[in-house]
Scaffold this motif. Sequence first.
Motif, PDB file in Angstrom:
ATOM      1  N   UNK A 131       0.825  -1.208   0.000  1.00  0.00           N
ATOM      2  CA  UNK A 131       0.000   0.000   0.000  1.00  0.00           C
ATOM      3  C   UNK A 131       0.863   1.264   0.000  1.00  0.00           C
ATOM      4  N   UNK A 132       1.969   1.255   0.739  1.00  0.00           N
ATOM      5  CA  UNK A 132       2.842   2.426   0.798  1.00  0.00           C
ATOM      6  C   UNK A 132       3.414   2.757  -0.584  1.00  0.00           C
ATOM      7  N   UNK A 133       3.791   1.745  -1.338  1.00  0.00           N
ATOM      8  CA  UNK A 133       4.303   1.996  -2.696  1.00  0.00           C
ATOM      9  C   UNK A 133       3.227   2.624  -3.568  1.00  0.00           C
ATOM     10  N   UNK A 134       2.001   2.143  -3.459  1.00  0.00           N
ATOM     11  CA  UNK A 134       0.905   2.709  -4.260  1.00  0.00           C
ATOM     12  C   UNK A 134       0.641   4.158  -3.869  1.00  0.00           C
ATOM     13  N   UNK A 135       0.624   4.423  -2.580  1.00  0.00           N
ATOM     14  CA  UNK A 135       0.390   5.789  -2.096  1.00  0.00           C
ATOM     15  C   UNK A 135       1.506   6.719  -2.553  1.00  0.00           C
ATOM     16  N   UNK A 136       2.741   6.248  -2.477  1.00  0.00           N
ATOM     17  CA  UNK A 136       3.883   7.075  -2.877  1.00  0.00           C
ATOM     18  C   UNK A 136       3.905   7.329  -4.385  1.00  0.00           C
ATOM     19  N   UNK A 137       3.620   6.328  -5.177  1.00  0.00           N
ATOM     20  CA  UNK A 137       3.642   6.535  -6.628  1.00  0.00           C
ATOM     21  C   UNK A 137       2.513   7.476  -7.060  1.00  0.00           C
ATOM     22  N   UNK A 138       1.393   7.412  -6.386  1.00  0.00           N
ATOM     23  CA  UNK A 138       0.290   8.327  -6.701  1.00  0.00           C
ATOM     24  C   UNK A 138       0.703   9.762  -6.360  1.00  0.00           C
ATOM     25  N   UNK A 139       1.416   9.951  -5.256  1.00  0.00           N
ATOM     26  CA  UNK A 139       1.922  11.286  -4.903  1.00  0.00           C
ATOM     27  C   UNK A 139       2.889  11.780  -5.979  1.00  0.00           C
ATOM     28  N   UNK A 140       3.730  10.893  -6.468  1.00  0.00           N
ATOM     29  CA  UNK A 140       4.670  11.264  -7.536  1.00  0.00           C
ATOM     30  C   UNK A 140       3.917  11.630  -8.815  1.00  0.00           C
ATOM     31  N   UNK A 141       2.972  10.813  -9.210  1.00  0.00           N
ATOM     32  CA  UNK A 141       2.208  11.095 -10.426  1.00  0.00           C
ATOM     33  C   UNK A 141       1.400  12.382 -10.299  1.00  0.00           C
ATOM     34  N   UNK A 142       0.942  12.692  -9.098  1.00  0.00           N
ATOM     35  CA  UNK A 142       0.168  13.913  -8.876  1.00  0.00           C
ATOM     36  C   UNK A 142       0.995  15.171  -9.130  1.00  0.00           C
ATOM     37  N   UNK A 143       2.306  15.032  -9.134  1.00  0.00           N
ATOM     38  CA  UNK A 143       3.169  16.205  -9.353  1.00  0.00           C
ATOM     39  C   UNK A 143       3.296  16.558 -10.837  1.00  0.00           C
ATOM     40  N   UNK A 144       2.703  15.756 -11.725  1.00  0.00           N
ATOM     41  CA  UNK A 144       2.757  16.007 -13.170  1.00  0.00           C
ATOM     42  C   UNK A 144       1.371  16.366 -13.671  1.00  0.00           C
ATOM     43  N   UNK A 145       1.224  17.543 -14.214  1.00  0.00           N
ATOM     44  CA  UNK A 145      -0.068  17.999 -14.696  1.00  0.00           C
ATOM     45  C   UNK A 145      -0.240  17.701 -16.182  1.00  0.00           C
ATOM     46  N   UNK A 146      -1.464  17.740 -16.636  1.00  0.00           N
ATOM     47  CA  UNK A 146      -1.757  17.509 -18.049  1.00  0.00           C
ATOM     48  C   UNK A 146      -1.109  18.566 -18.922  1.00  0.00           C
ATOM     49  N   UNK A 147      -0.894  19.767 -18.388  1.00  0.00           N
ATOM     50  CA  UNK A 147      -0.277  20.830 -19.159  1.00  0.00           C
ATOM     51  C   UNK A 147       1.173  20.522 -19.526  1.00  0.00           C
ATOM     52  N   UNK A 148       1.778  19.564 -18.855  1.00  0.00           N
ATOM     53  CA  UNK A 148       3.167  19.192 -19.135  1.00  0.00           C
ATOM     54  C   UNK A 148       3.269  18.224 -20.307  1.00  0.00           C
ATOM     55  N   UNK A 149       2.146  17.879 -20.870  1.00  0.00           N
ATOM     56  CA  UNK A 149       2.111  16.912 -21.975  1.00  0.00           C
ATOM     57  C   UNK A 149       3.088  17.345 -23.073  1.00  0.00           C
ATOM     58  N   UNK A 150       3.912  16.400 -23.506  1.00  0.00           N
ATOM     59  CA  UNK A 150       4.944  16.698 -24.494  1.00  0.00           C
ATOM     60  C   UNK A 150       4.477  16.690 -25.927  1.00  0.00           C
ATOM     61  N   UNK A 151       3.232  16.357 -26.193  1.00  0.00           N
ATOM     62  CA  UNK A 151       2.777  16.253 -27.586  1.00  0.00           C
ATOM     63  C   UNK A 151       2.313  17.555 -28.157  1.00  0.00           C
TER      64      UNK A 151
END
Length: 139
Positions: free
Chosen positions: A119-139
């Motif tokens: 569970x800790x890994x899932x919680x931590x990876x979600x926190x990491x992913x939350x730091x990237x917004x859709x506006x950062x999309x490279x396309x």
Amino acid sequence: MKFTLFSAAAMLAMTLTAAQAQDATFEITGDAAKGEKVFRKCKACHAVGPEAKAKTGPVLNGILGRTAGTAADFGYSDVMVQAGADGLVWTPETLAEFLEKPKGYMSGTKMSFAGLRKEEERTDIIAYLASFTAEEEGS
């Protein structure tokens, strides 16, 4: 008993419309720095950040609040597209449940990753992913 409560929260999260989810503020409890390390398990198939491009899996910028199966420039499995059409929105709860055992959560998904059992890994990876917004999309 915890599983029942967790499933109820996931079901509630699925009732959000895409517009509501995009405007939602999610409670993030994990450690993004630890999540970055966990994300190493995902890098072969997924990318994040300003220059991210789809690989075997979609770009994960802006994943929280996104309707499942809707990232641009990616060919999702039929089951993922249908889940999105049925209202699945990625929230911390739904994403955590999916990441625990993707094929158990969504039979027929293309995602071959076995899952993150801790569970800790899932919680931590979600926190990491939350730091990237859709506006950062490279396309």
